[in-house]
Scaffold this motif. Sequence first.
Motif, short mmCIF file in Angstrom:
data_model
loop_
_atom_site.label_atom_id
_atom_site.label_comp_id
_atom_site.label_asym_id
_atom_site.label_seq_id
_atom_site.Cartn_x
_atom_site.Cartn_y
_atom_site.Cartn_z
N GLU A 2 30.31 55.41 71.83
CA GLU A 2 31.76 55.27 71.82
C GLU A 2 32.18 53.86 72.25
O GLU A 2 31.47 53.20 73.01
CB GLU A 2 32.46 56.33 72.66
N PRO A 3 33.30 53.42 71.72
CA PRO A 3 33.76 52.07 72.07
C PRO A 3 34.21 52.03 73.52
O PRO A 3 34.55 53.07 74.08
CB PRO A 3 34.94 51.84 71.14
N ARG A 4 34.24 50.85 74.08
CA ARG A 4 34.68 50.80 75.45
C ARG A 4 36.20 50.91 75.53
O ARG A 4 36.91 50.54 74.60
CB ARG A 4 34.16 49.54 76.14
N HIS A 37 42.88 49.38 74.40
CA HIS A 37 41.93 50.29 73.73
C HIS A 37 42.61 50.93 72.54
O HIS A 37 43.82 50.79 72.34
CB HIS A 37 41.44 51.34 74.72
N ASP A 38 41.83 51.69 71.79
CA ASP A 38 42.34 52.26 70.52
C ASP A 38 43.42 53.32 70.72
O ASP A 38 44.22 53.56 69.82
CB ASP A 38 41.18 52.86 69.72
N ALA A 88 38.61 48.85 67.83
CA ALA A 88 37.25 49.28 67.53
C ALA A 88 37.21 50.01 66.19
O ALA A 88 36.27 49.87 65.42
CB ALA A 88 36.72 50.18 68.64
N ASP A 89 38.23 50.77 65.92
CA ASP A 89 38.31 51.52 64.67
C ASP A 89 39.29 50.79 63.75
O ASP A 89 40.51 50.82 63.96
CB ASP A 89 38.79 52.95 64.97
#
Lengths: 102, 968, 226
Positions: B484-486, B315-316, B343-344
């Motif tokens: 929101e991203p997962r 994840h980010d 994601a970002d």
Amino acid sequence: MKIMPCPLNGPRNISEFTYGGEFKPMPDPATCSDAEWADYVFNSENRAGVVVEWWMHNASSYWFLAERHTVTDEIIRTFDAKEIFTRRVDFIAKAPAREATV
Amino acid sequence: MTAFSRLPAPMGLLIDRSRALSFTFDGSNYQGYAGDSIASALIANGRWLLSRSFKYHRPRGPLTMAGQDANTLVQLPSEPNVLADLQPLADGLTVTGQNFSGSLDGDRDAFLGKFSKFMPVGFYYRSFYKPKGIWKVWEPIIRKKAGLGVLDLKFQPEYHDKAFLFADVAVVGAGPAGLTAALNAANAGAKVLLIEQQSYLGGALAWARFDIAGKRAGELRAELVGAVESHPNIQILKDATCNAWFTDNFLPVIQGNRLYKVRAKQCIVAAGAFDQPVVFRNNDLPGVMLTSAAQRLMKLYAVKPGKRAVVLTGHDDGYLAALDLLDAGVEVAAVIDMRTAPADARLAETVKKADIPLHLASTVYEALHAKGMRHVTGVDVRRIVGKGQVAGSGTTIDCDLVCMSAGYMPVYQLLCQAGGKLAYDDAQAAFTLSGLPRNLAVAGSVNGRHALDNVLLDGGLAGGAAADQLGLSAPAAGKAFAAEPRVNFDWPIFPHPDGKDFVDFDEDLQVRDIVNATRHGYRDVQLVKRFSTVGMGPSQGRHSALPTARLVAQATNRSVSETGVTTARPPFVAEKLAHVAGRGFDPYRQTAMHQRHVELGAKMMPAGVWQRPAYYGKPEEREACMQAEARHVREKVGIIDVSTLGGLDVRGPDAAELLNRLYTFAFAKQPVGRSRYALMTNEHGVVIDDGVCARFADNHFYVTATTSGVDRIYQQMLKWNAQWRLDVDITNVTAALAAVNVAGPRARSVLRKLCQDVDLSAEAFPYLGVRQGTVAGIPARLLRVGFVGELGYEIHVPARYGEYLWDALMQAGAKDEIRPFGVETQRLLRLEKGHVIISQDTDGMTHPAEIDMDWAIARSKPFFVGKRSVEILEAQPLKRKLVGFVLPAASSKPLEGHLVLNGPDISGNVTSCEYSQTLGQIIGLAYCAASQSAPGSQIPIRVEGGQVVQATVVKLPFFDPETKRQEL
Amino acid sequence: MATLQAQDFLERSPLYRRHAGASLGRLGESSIVAHYGEYDESAQLQRCALIDLTNLARVGFRGAQAAEYLGGRGFALPEAPNRALTQGDGGHVARLSQTEYLLLGSLRDAGSRIAGEETAWQLGEGGNYLLPRQDSHAWLLLTGEHIAAVMAKLCGVDLSAGTFPVGAVAQTSAARINVIVVNLPEGELPCFHILCDRASLDYFWGALLDAMDEFGGKPAGIDALL
């Protein structure tokens, strides 16, 4: 720990109470059959649903009735026994000729 | 790595650099600061190896730095299994490792890891339980190898206690969601209790990074914590663990030596989420830790977790952690993202700008180490080519730190205890919760909100909703949640042919152990747990539940929703029995004369909660004391404290009617000034109590009941009259009246000296008479009784005078040689008279005919409780009977409970038995078959050691059959 | 004046041996602790103190006509069960159920008014029954700023000022025995009147003192109360 709403003392921990068994009307002991009496004394319906039970608040020795759902364990309502027992109960002797009391 | 240099402030939120502390670990000296945990101080000193693993004795270092794993279990001098990453450092502390042979550094049992293929899953069950009995041989050996520390048997128990805490709203967890929830509820006027497991407020705001600039967390934390700490409606408990959820928001919260029993009208669980490891080979090496652990080391303790790091992420947040590492001067050798892209997109740019190599769609396949496995030395990085599958070759990167995070698992334990249901959301690869009680809410990452703005909004909404439910008005929270991203990578599991790809670090379980469990036929995740022991270690599945669910789902061709996770039961973290016990409360009751008995050397015995004199003398002289006291009562006069006897005042126009319905006898025509025996049966017709019923006025009865039975009898009386509604008042006066029985041929002589206003002559005050008068100037109720079979007066006085009454009688009786006697003596005396004691000589089946109490039943009454049942029972042939028996003095004495035989069958048991000096033989009461019950019959009794004695049935009573003595 | 001894009196508190070392005062037909040591206990009372009032008069009445009876004898009665009222003479009346009242005597008259009520009552035809509360129950006074916190260590009912205001009565369990707790301050001094089973007093006294310990609580006498 569960909370029991006492009609006299308000919401309290259930550890302050004594369970008094299922509320069930007594058949007339003078006229019912042995089987009816035994059923009253020994058997309980153990219903999955709303039941009425006797509970007593220990510190005040106060008996009341509670409607409880046996599946969710939710206490739906508690109320004074006077709501059901609205008047004095008397037992009449089987043989009317005899004295009611000795 | 030998370093005792810390990162500059503001790193090191918890430590006080002005207070250096010294301590030892495994014999070596180290330094730390106040505010350090044992683990943070050790890592600051370059000491990574804290423990050996449970099964293979592999070297282990910190995994979570939050007390959530078993790797940091250490031994303190008087306490084993202490979590080194939670335990505050103290000056002079002596800490040692656990679970090793020889030394922690050179564990002789480390070879066990090489034998792992001979210790497959279910090893204990399958290897040590056959042949039968062999486990007894293996158990001590295995227990030693799987050591869990050493108990200090000289340890002096500390004072632990419990206290209730009451709140309108209890908030569990003081991270951003918990803080905003607490503030919103408190602003609406609710009394809020904020419970935080760690020693600081702010949760992830204290150690995580939420923006590229790295500013927001600190600023937000200062703002929120300041507001919470100064809020008059918020009480804060830090270092406090909410260890369970019980019905109606009853929360056990442990803080220090106290267990708080929190009762909250509303509860908000903002407990956050557990950072999840990635499963790859050697993912347990010291130096491989959760990303959050590395961040905690830096921000909380100013400890640099390594020199050259690799960040493995799903994840980010991993990108932001890489920036934290850079800021702390750690070289970041690579960011390895299991996804194809962050994601970002700005994060990828920032990382690249900082010259950090970025590997997308890749993973660490194996962590590398030198001989001895003391620390990670590098990673083998592979491209991910399929679900859990990697390319045949990759690149090796040198590093001394691997930060891993596959995603987050909600801290669902308390919520599942509250009946919440976990469902797996395939799109988010995460669990969601539903079905919570109305007075329980969740907020923040436990609720699947991870973006900080969403977390704050969620907390605010939960706080407001709780206030609403309390009838308070909270300001509207307003905004809507942003998408929101997962945060969870769906398959962070990369099995290695050589194994050591750990799913459960506590129990040393690898991927193949879980998969093999399913191959043994254990498809249910609960059975997999029990067979493999996954999730059964100290961390209770915090890191293993999710990968286990995924592996079981895959191996059994089901979805994770279908397999589910194992049940989470209390307690949430290990708790000491001392916390559960608390400060014990063992109520006892003493009569007004208690101290006099103690002064006279009585052997006290418990009678329910009461303390009563058994006899006066030393325990080793029991028999002699009893016989001497008994003889004294028979020949002269004795006095016994009977204050514990139950006493009920029944008053009002219907007093006689009530007693008529409750007791078997008839009371309506009982004369004033007389007492009657009162026997009580329950609705089953079983004898449950007895006493005497003294009538002091037409509308006033004083009923005695057994010591142990009175409270229950009193309650039953009230319950019956709640239904009958008779005009009567029932009062329990047991404690209000102190009472003695003065018994023996000289009893009248003693009482005459103190009682002038009652004519005590046998004609004026006969046996079974009752009077009110004064004794020694004290208002008293006098009852002529015959329980012990002698002329006797029970004297009942208000409790405030009890001790004075005793003194007055002892003094007045001196000339008549009055002597106190105890409960055991009284039992012997009444046995000689054949009087039964309800609950000693009766049991849960005894009906009146079995104990020859037919005479005590008034059959013409229309009703008494149990009447119908007694009638039914009496119509049936008698199955057993209570009889008196005698044995020669020299015979073996039966004990209570010894069996009475009838041919090959058991026909009954002994209920009372003593040697009677008065009669010169052993006497007793026993149940036997009706056919054995005629006087003169022989009943065989099997006594101690299997010997059978032949007792003779006799007519009761044993002593003074004409009852002349008590009627004097 | 000769020093008073508890054993000089017919009426005795179960605790009198535990009051060893205290200076006693006469209270009607019994004694009561005046003070421990020679210092003024006012500050102790403000902080956390426990006073044994077991020898001070109290009595109960119950029945359909109890309210009428007590009204006729000049008592002001609480309007609802589990409420209490302080009387003009410093005594108190607590209502325990629809038809039950507990009368607590006043130190100002050494309990004589309530003691008089107990002796004056006669069992008659009417539904008003005397309950021997002085003998069935012991009476303790817990004072000071920490009373709610002390009780929270023993009792599962929230007795803090917000939920258990002045005049409130709780019939509940504390340290595993039944108690009646009445919130009636003495002037500005926060006070819980606690009534428990007389036979359990030795036990309960110990449990209370233990709970009070962290607040610096100590036994005290009545001098500082007057």
